[in-house]
Design a protein around this motif. Structure first.
Motif, mmCIF file in Angstrom:
data_model
loop_
_atom_site.group_PDB
_atom_site.id
_atom_site.type_symbol
_atom_site.label_atom_id
_atom_site.label_comp_id
_atom_site.label_asym_id
_atom_site.label_seq_id
_atom_site.Cartn_x
_atom_site.Cartn_y
_atom_site.Cartn_z
ATOM 1 N N ALA A 12 8.638 -32.123 -8.907
ATOM 2 C CA ALA A 12 7.337 -31.605 -9.079
ATOM 3 C C ALA A 12 7.021 -31.840 -10.446
ATOM 4 O O ALA A 12 5.986 -32.819 -11.182
ATOM 5 N N VAL A 13 7.974 -31.808 -11.616
ATOM 6 C CA VAL A 13 7.858 -32.276 -12.875
ATOM 7 C C VAL A 13 8.356 -34.021 -13.193
ATOM 8 O O VAL A 13 7.351 -34.217 -13.612
ATOM 9 N N ARG A 14 8.489 -34.622 -12.523
ATOM 10 C CA ARG A 14 9.244 -35.710 -12.202
ATOM 11 C C ARG A 14 7.708 -36.815 -11.594
ATOM 12 O O ARG A 14 7.812 -37.931 -12.320
ATOM 13 N N ASP A 15 8.016 -36.231 -10.911
ATOM 14 C CA ASP A 15 6.364 -36.610 -9.576
ATOM 15 C C ASP A 15 4.528 -35.826 -10.570
ATOM 16 O O ASP A 15 3.823 -36.662 -10.572
ATOM 17 N N ASN A 16 5.140 -35.479 -11.583
ATOM 18 C CA ASN A 16 3.822 -35.424 -12.450
ATOM 19 C C ASN A 16 2.993 -35.672 -13.610
ATOM 20 O O ASN A 16 4.094 -36.779 -13.807
ATOM 21 N N LYS A 17 1.973 -37.073 -13.570
ATOM 22 C CA LYS A 17 1.425 -37.286 -14.131
ATOM 23 C C LYS A 17 2.021 -36.980 -15.596
ATOM 24 O O LYS A 17 2.022 -38.145 -16.576
ATOM 25 N N ALA A 18 1.193 -36.110 -15.936
ATOM 26 C CA ALA A 18 1.717 -35.773 -17.460
ATOM 27 C C ALA A 18 2.521 -36.335 -18.222
ATOM 28 O O ALA A 18 2.622 -36.141 -19.065
ATOM 29 N N PHE A 19 3.322 -35.352 -17.266
ATOM 30 C CA PHE A 19 4.980 -35.878 -17.622
ATOM 31 C C PHE A 19 5.312 -37.544 -17.785
ATOM 32 O O PHE A 19 5.810 -37.016 -19.146
ATOM 33 N N GLU A 20 4.996 -38.229 -17.135
ATOM 34 C CA GLU A 20 5.081 -39.294 -17.011
ATOM 35 C C GLU A 20 4.281 -39.877 -18.974
ATOM 36 O O GLU A 20 5.127 -40.636 -19.337
ATOM 37 N N LEU A 21 3.240 -40.100 -18.407
ATOM 38 C CA LEU A 21 2.797 -39.507 -19.990
ATOM 39 C C LEU A 21 3.210 -39.468 -20.959
ATOM 40 O O LEU A 21 3.667 -40.085 -22.587
ATOM 41 N N PHE A 22 3.642 -38.146 -21.123
ATOM 42 C CA PHE A 22 3.851 -37.131 -21.927
ATOM 43 C C PHE A 22 5.656 -38.125 -22.499
ATOM 44 O O PHE A 22 6.177 -38.630 -23.294
ATOM 45 N N VAL A 23 6.168 -38.289 -21.759
ATOM 46 C CA VAL A 23 7.278 -39.827 -21.794
ATOM 47 C C VAL A 23 7.178 -40.917 -22.491
ATOM 48 O O VAL A 23 8.129 -41.294 -23.249
ATOM 49 N N VAL A 24 5.993 -41.052 -21.668
ATOM 50 C CA VAL A 24 6.088 -42.279 -22.753
ATOM 51 C C VAL A 24 5.042 -42.697 -23.941
ATOM 52 O O VAL A 24 5.629 -43.321 -25.353
ATOM 53 N N ALA A 25 4.152 -41.278 -24.659
ATOM 54 C CA ALA A 25 4.456 -40.954 -25.789
ATOM 55 C C ALA A 25 5.448 -40.741 -26.586
ATOM 56 O O ALA A 25 5.582 -41.577 -27.582
ATOM 57 N N ILE A 26 6.731 -39.711 -26.076
ATOM 58 C CA ILE A 26 7.295 -40.261 -26.250
ATOM 59 C C ILE A 26 7.810 -41.399 -27.240
ATOM 60 O O ILE A 26 9.143 -41.656 -27.753
ATOM 61 N N ILE A 27 8.238 -42.590 -25.914
ATOM 62 C CA ILE A 27 9.101 -43.447 -26.212
ATOM 63 C C ILE A 27 8.263 -44.244 -27.091
ATOM 64 O O ILE A 27 8.883 -45.211 -27.746
ATOM 65 N N ILE A 28 7.088 -44.067 -27.628
ATOM 66 C CA ILE A 28 6.301 -45.023 -28.817
ATOM 67 C C ILE A 28 6.470 -44.211 -29.917
ATOM 68 O O ILE A 28 6.244 -45.192 -30.577
ATOM 69 N N ILE A 29 6.298 -43.109 -29.805
ATOM 70 C CA ILE A 29 6.444 -42.297 -31.261
ATOM 71 C C ILE A 29 8.527 -42.691 -31.426
ATOM 72 O O ILE A 29 8.202 -42.971 -33.051
ATOM 73 N N SER A 30 9.184 -43.052 -30.546
ATOM 74 C CA SER A 30 10.622 -43.463 -30.980
ATOM 75 C C SER A 30 10.540 -44.919 -31.636
ATOM 76 O O SER A 30 11.968 -45.638 -32.613
ATOM 77 N N ALA A 31 9.698 -45.724 -30.739
ATOM 78 C CA ALA A 31 9.520 -47.077 -31.254
ATOM 79 C C ALA A 31 9.338 -47.062 -32.604
ATOM 80 O O ALA A 31 9.699 -47.465 -33.706
ATOM 81 N N LEU A 32 7.823 -45.651 -32.993
ATOM 82 C CA LEU A 32 7.232 -45.953 -34.425
ATOM 83 C C LEU A 32 8.569 -46.064 -35.462
ATOM 84 O O LEU A 32 7.966 -46.139 -36.716
ATOM 85 N N LEU A 33 9.238 -44.873 -34.764
ATOM 86 C CA LEU A 33 10.128 -44.015 -35.729
ATOM 87 C C LEU A 33 11.275 -45.400 -36.056
ATOM 88 O O LEU A 33 11.856 -45.230 -37.334
ATOM 89 N N ILE A 34 11.210 -46.379 -35.427
ATOM 90 C CA ILE A 34 12.401 -47.226 -35.640
ATOM 91 C C ILE A 34 11.940 -47.870 -36.670
ATOM 92 O O ILE A 34 12.590 -48.202 -37.613
ATOM 93 N N GLY A 35 10.510 -48.897 -36.338
ATOM 94 C CA GLY A 35 9.638 -49.179 -37.305
ATOM 95 C C GLY A 35 9.602 -48.924 -39.098
ATOM 96 O O GLY A 35 9.806 -49.339 -39.659
ATOM 97 N N ALA A 36 9.612 -47.325 -39.392
ATOM 98 C CA ALA A 36 9.310 -46.727 -40.240
ATOM 99 C C ALA A 36 10.363 -46.227 -41.128
ATOM 100 O O ALA A 36 10.598 -46.873 -42.405
ATOM 101 N N LYS A 37 12.048 -46.919 -40.020
ATOM 102 C CA LYS A 37 13.267 -46.277 -41.065
ATOM 103 C C LYS A 37 13.369 -47.587 -41.804
ATOM 104 O O LYS A 37 13.852 -47.455 -42.179
#
Length: 270
Positions: A12-37
């Motif tokens: 239920a958590v894996r198939d939840n659209k909000a959870f998928e969007l949350f993971v995508v947001a974390i990946i984007i934040i991770s990419a921005l973090l790499i650039g910031a460093k």
């Protein structure tokens, strides 16, 4: 909570659209973090970024665990290449990036965390799978393109090396110059320089551009588009088959229920 309930909750958590969007947001934040460093950052802010990086790694680890628990067949979870890739990236990200001989590997793997966007978003997965499926066909086109490159580079070195040995000094340099011509990067300057000695050398450049830029590159695009259409058609066929199976299962369940009701309504035999 037993294993079945835990698996159902994980699904239920894996198939939840909000959870998928949350993971995508974390990946984007991770990419921005790499650039910031990559910038010069004060030490206090760098400490905050390091803690944020640790938190992102923990979130990725939890997400992998949820996906693993949601898998119906745990043994086949790592048979999926994307699951294996995501797990390796997350596990290696646990390596400390400071005061360790493995620090360089840890930093490199954190860069590759951006690729997890492909494994999360189905449309990106389809594009990459289409590109990989097109590689065998693209190989022959690229081989033919290399042959054309080699022939034109040999001709260019033979005729134009006395004019400009920096651009046409040997066959490898000539191939780099031809790549510049193919990408239209100030290619007219190269052409006019040789036309001062060989007025008809424009035929050499125009024919090369026609064969590579207009012909071969369009062939590459056509192959990729054709494979992408096949991938879409295959996915639609699989979805239709799954929907048809679900419909048949529902129909069979309804028939069994009707049969049970009819049996209950029949009077007992004397």
């Amino acid at each position: 909570m037993n294993i079945q309930q835990l698996q159902a909750a994980s699904q239920a958590v894996r198939d939840n659209k909000a959870f998928e969007l949350f993971v995508v947001a974390i990946i984007i934040i991770s990419a921005l973090l790499i650039g910031a460093k990559t910038y010069s950052i004060p030490d206090p802010l760098m400490v905050v970024l390091n803690w944020l990086d640790t938190g992102i790694t923990v979130i990725f680890l939890i997400e992998i665990v949820i996906r693993f628990m949601a898998a119906p067949e745990k043994k086949r979870f790592f048979h999926n290449g994307w699951n294996l890739f995501d797990t390796l990236v997350v596990v290696i990200s646990l390596i400390p990036v400071d005061h360790s001989d493995m620090a360089l590997i840890g930093r490199l793997v954190r860069i590759f965390r951006v690729l997890r966007m492909v494994s999360i978003i189905p449309e990106l997965r389809m594009l990459l799978n289409s590109l990989l499926r097109a590689l065998p066909q693209l190989g022959y086109v690229l081989l033919l393109m290399f042959i054309i490159y080699y022939i034109y580079a040999a001709i260019g070195t033979t005729f134009f090396e006395p004019i400009n040995d920096v651009l046409w000094g040997d066959i490898s340099i000539s191939m780099l110059t031809l790549f510049r011509v193919m990408t239209f990067e100030d290619w007219t300057d190269v052409m006019y320089e040789t036309m001062a000695v060989y007025p008809l050398s424009w035929i050499f450049y125009l024919s090369f551009i026609f064969l590579t830029t207009f012909a071969f590159l369009n062939m590459v695009i056509g192959i990729v588009v054709n494979v992408l259409e096949d991938e879409h058609a295959q996915e639609k066929a699989e979805q239709d088959a799954a929907d048809g199976k679900a419909t048949l299962d529902d129909l069979a369940a309804e028939i069994r229920e009707l049969k049970a009701l009819l049996q209950q309504q029949q009077p007992p035999k004397s």
